[in-house]
Scaffold this motif. Structure first.
Motif, short mmCIF file in Angstrom:
data_model
loop_
_atom_site.label_atom_id
_atom_site.label_comp_id
_atom_site.label_asym_id
_atom_site.label_seq_id
_atom_site.Cartn_x
_atom_site.Cartn_y
_atom_site.Cartn_z
N ALA A 15 0.84 -1.20 0.00
CA ALA A 15 0.00 0.00 0.00
C ALA A 15 0.87 1.26 0.00
CB ALA A 15 -0.93 0.00 1.21
N HIS A 16 1.95 1.20 0.79
CA HIS A 16 2.88 2.34 0.83
C HIS A 16 3.52 2.56 -0.53
CE1 HIS A 16 6.60 4.33 2.88
NE2 HIS A 16 5.79 5.22 2.35
N GLU A 17 3.87 1.47 -1.20
CA GLU A 17 4.48 1.60 -2.53
C GLU A 17 3.50 2.23 -3.52
OE1 GLU A 17 6.78 -1.10 -5.87
OE2 GLU A 17 5.70 -2.09 -4.27
N ARG A 18 2.24 1.80 -3.49
CA ARG A 18 1.23 2.37 -4.40
C ARG A 18 1.06 3.86 -4.16
NH1 ARG A 18 -1.51 -2.65 -3.48
NH2 ARG A 18 -2.69 -1.70 -1.79
N LEU A 19 1.04 4.25 -2.90
CA LEU A 19 0.90 5.68 -2.58
C LEU A 19 2.12 6.47 -3.03
CD1 LEU A 19 -0.74 5.45 0.94
CD2 LEU A 19 -1.79 6.29 -1.16
N MET A 20 3.30 5.90 -2.86
CA MET A 20 4.52 6.61 -3.30
C MET A 20 4.50 6.81 -4.81
SD MET A 20 7.49 4.85 -1.00
CE MET A 20 8.78 5.70 -1.80
N ALA A 22 1.89 6.90 -6.78
CA ALA A 22 0.84 7.86 -7.13
C ALA A 22 1.30 9.29 -6.87
CB ALA A 22 -0.43 7.54 -6.35
N ASN A 23 1.98 9.50 -5.74
CA ASN A 23 2.48 10.85 -5.43
C ASN A 23 3.58 11.28 -6.39
OD1 ASN A 23 0.73 11.22 -3.29
ND2 ASN A 23 2.15 10.38 -1.78
N LEU A 69 -6.44 6.53 -8.82
CA LEU A 69 -5.03 6.45 -8.43
C LEU A 69 -4.48 7.79 -7.96
CD1 LEU A 69 -3.86 4.23 -11.40
CD2 LEU A 69 -4.40 3.50 -9.08
N ILE A 70 -4.83 8.86 -8.65
CA ILE A 70 -4.34 10.20 -8.30
C ILE A 70 -5.55 11.01 -7.82
CG2 ILE A 70 -3.28 12.31 -9.17
CD1 ILE A 70 -1.83 10.61 -11.21
N SER A 71 -5.51 11.44 -6.57
CA SER A 71 -6.68 12.08 -5.97
C SER A 71 -6.79 13.57 -6.29
CB SER A 71 -6.67 11.86 -4.46
OG SER A 71 -5.48 12.39 -3.92
N ASN A 72 -5.73 14.19 -6.78
CA ASN A 72 -5.75 15.63 -7.05
C ASN A 72 -6.44 15.88 -8.39
OD1 ASN A 72 -5.25 18.33 -7.48
ND2 ASN A 72 -3.13 18.23 -6.80
#
Length: 199
Positions: A15-20, A22-23, A69-72
Motif C-alpha cells: 500500500a505504501h508503494e502504491r501511494l509513493m 501515485a504521489n 489512483l491520483i486524488s488531485n
C-alpha cells in the motif's frame, strides 16, 4: 499492468508503494520533471506512461480510473487536457530518464525523470506522411480513371485552340533542333583542331 520488478518494494508494504508511485506521478504531471532516485524513476516510468495512455483515450471511464489512483483533480485535469494533447501523435515513450550522479548525503544514485512533450522528430513525421500518401494514392487513382472519359467529350472551342498552340510549338521546335545539331558539330571540330595542334 507492467511486470513487477524483482527485489524489495519501495516502501514498507504494498500500500505504501502504491501511494509513493501515485504521489511521484502526480508531481511529475504537475511539474513536468522531477529529481528522484534511479530506482524510483525506473519504477515510476511504466506507471506514469500507463496513466498517460488512459489520458489519451480521454473518455469518462479512463478519467475515473486515473482519479482512483491520483486524488488531485487539478493534476488529473491537466493530464487529460494539456499533456494528452501534447503527446497525441507519439506512440509511447512519454517519459525520459537522465542519470545525474550520486546524492551528496547518502551517495544514492539520482536521476531526473521528465515528460517528453516536444513534437515527434521530422524523420518520423516524414515516414508517417509517406505511408499515408501511399494509402491515399490508390484511393485517388480510381476517381481519376472514372473522370478520364468525361474529359474526352471536350467542347469544340478548346479543341480548336489546342492545334494553334501545337503549330506554334512545332514551328519553334525545328529551329531549336537545328541549333542543337550545330553545337555538337562545332565541339567535334574544335576537338579535332586541338588534337592536330598537340601532334
Amino acid at each position: 499492468m507492467p511486470t513487477p520488478t524483482k527485489g524489495p518494494r519501495l516502501g514498507g508494504g504494498p500500500a505504501h508503494e502504491r501511494l509513493m508511485l501515485a504521489n511521484l506521478a502526480a508531481a511529475l504531471f504537475e511539474h513536468k520533471r522531477i529529481t528522484t532516485t534511479e530506482t524510483k524513476a525506473k519504477r515510476l516510468r511504466p506507471y506514469a506512461e500507463r496513466l498517460i495512455t488512459f489520458a489519451k483515450r480521454g473518455d469518462l471511464a479512463s478519467r475515473r480510473r486515473v482519479l482512483a489512483l491520483i486524488s488531485n483533480k487539478g493534476v488529473v485535469h491537466e493530464l487529460f487536457t494539456d499533456i494528452a494533447s501534447a503527446v497525441e501523435k507519439r506512440d509511447g515513450g512519454y517519459t525520459r530518464i537522465t542519470k545525474i550522479g550520486p546524492r551528496k548525503g547518502d551517495n544514492a544514485p539520482m536521476a531526473v525523470i521528465e515528460l517528453v512533450l516536444e513534437p515527434v522528430s521530422p524523420k518520423q513525421a516524414v515516414v508517417a506522411e509517406a505511408e499515408s500518401a501511399k494509402k491515399a494514392a490508390p484511393a485517388k487513382a480510381a476517381p481519376a480513371e472514372e473522370a478520364a472519359p468525361a474529359t474526352e467529350e471536350a467542347p469544340a472551342e478548346t479543341v480548336e485552340e489546342a492545334p494553334a498552340e501545337v503549330e506554334a510549338d512545332a514551328a519553334e521546335a525545328p529551329a531549336e533542333a537545328a541549333a542543337a545539331d550545330e553545337a555538337p558539330a562545332e565541339a567535334a571540330a574544335e576537338e579535332a583542331a586541338g588534337e592536330k595542334e598537340a601532334k
